[in-house]
Design an enzyme around this catalytic site. Structure first.
Site, short mmCIF file in Angstrom:
data_model
loop_
_atom_site.label_atom_id
_atom_site.label_comp_id
_atom_site.label_asym_id
_atom_site.label_seq_id
_atom_site.Cartn_x
_atom_site.Cartn_y
_atom_site.Cartn_z
N PHE A 94 0.87 -1.17 0.00
CA PHE A 94 0.00 0.00 0.00
C PHE A 94 0.91 1.21 0.00
O PHE A 94 1.75 1.36 0.90
CB PHE A 94 -0.87 -0.06 1.26
CG PHE A 94 -1.85 1.07 1.43
CD1 PHE A 94 -2.39 1.75 0.35
CD2 PHE A 94 -2.26 1.43 2.70
CE1 PHE A 94 -3.31 2.77 0.53
CE2 PHE A 94 -3.18 2.45 2.90
CZ PHE A 94 -3.70 3.11 1.81
N PHE A 95 0.77 2.08 -1.00
CA PHE A 95 1.69 3.20 -1.12
C PHE A 95 1.04 4.35 -1.86
O PHE A 95 0.37 4.14 -2.88
CB PHE A 95 2.95 2.75 -1.87
CG PHE A 95 4.01 3.81 -2.02
CD1 PHE A 95 4.76 4.21 -0.93
CD2 PHE A 95 4.25 4.38 -3.25
CE1 PHE A 95 5.75 5.18 -1.07
CE2 PHE A 95 5.23 5.36 -3.40
CZ PHE A 95 5.98 5.75 -2.31
N ASN A 133 8.20 2.36 10.97
CA ASN A 133 7.32 3.20 10.15
C ASN A 133 6.15 3.76 10.97
O ASN A 133 5.00 3.38 10.78
CB ASN A 133 6.82 2.40 8.95
CG ASN A 133 6.19 3.27 7.90
OD1 ASN A 133 5.85 4.43 8.15
ND2 ASN A 133 6.01 2.72 6.71
N SER A 136 2.90 5.19 9.19
CA SER A 136 1.95 4.17 8.73
C SER A 136 1.25 3.49 9.90
O SER A 136 0.05 3.23 9.84
CB SER A 136 2.67 3.13 7.87
OG SER A 136 3.08 3.70 6.66
N TYR A 140 -2.86 3.48 10.36
CA TYR A 140 -3.71 2.30 10.53
C TYR A 140 -4.40 2.28 11.90
O TYR A 140 -5.58 1.93 11.99
CB TYR A 140 -2.90 1.02 10.36
CG TYR A 140 -2.41 0.80 8.95
CD1 TYR A 140 -3.30 0.70 7.89
CD2 TYR A 140 -1.05 0.69 8.67
CE1 TYR A 140 -2.84 0.50 6.59
CE2 TYR A 140 -0.59 0.48 7.38
CZ TYR A 140 -1.49 0.39 6.35
OH TYR A 140 -1.05 0.18 5.07
#
Length: 171
Positions: A94-95, A133, A136, A140
């Protein structure tokens, strides 16, 4: 930038998907580990029995990258099965390109993935995030994600091709 579109990837998107996979790998300090080719992506994702599915984020011409790319984000996923809870959507990659973050593109991709998961009656979505990270992880967690490593103590393992070949050849 209010205009962008999330859509299922097509075979013609493979070069952009590979470009974004390489950008993600660079972001994760693992650029040298990408050995996948555009041909692999095409054969593995757009044949009779695809091994993965992909959503892409596309922007209109006035927002294309300086290099002329309209695809600025992607999510690669597949379905798997957990014998305790049933079907899962596994989010493999996912980017969103850094210049396009903060416009809701990532949130919209995740919303679309959630809709796919619900349509397919999945019990949850699983994915990995590098420990370092934090952006990220926070992205989430703000959306309700649980860290199974700390909460349930799971550890991820892999068996490389070399050892798979060795085990497959055992008599």
């Amino acid at each position: 930038m209010a205009k962008f579109k999330i859509r299922p990837a097509t075979a013609s998107d493979c070069s952009d998907i590979l470009r974004l996979i390489k950008e993600l790998a660079k972001y994760e300090y693992m650029e040298d580990q990408v050995i996948l080719t555009e041909k692999d992506l095409l054969e593995d994702g757009f044949g009779e029995h695809p091994f993965y599915h992909c959503l892409v984020a596309e922007v209109p011409k006035e927002h294309w990258t300086p290099e002329g790319h309209s695809i600025v984000g992607f999510a690669m996923y597949y379905f798997t099965y957990d014998p305790w809870i049933g079907k899962l959507l596994y989010l493999e990659d996912f980017f969103v390109m850094s210049d396009y973050r903060g416009f809701g593109i990532g949130s919209e991709i995740l919303k679309n993935l959630s809709q796919v998961a619900m349509k397919c009656r999945c019990s949850s979505m699983h994915f990995l995030v590098a420990e370092w990270n934090e952006p990220s992880i926070n992205f989430y967690k703000r959306r309700g994600a649980s860290d199974l490593s700390s909460e349930e103590g799971w550890r991820l393992f892999k068996i490389d091709k070399e050892y798979l070949l060795k085990m497959a050849a055992e008599e």
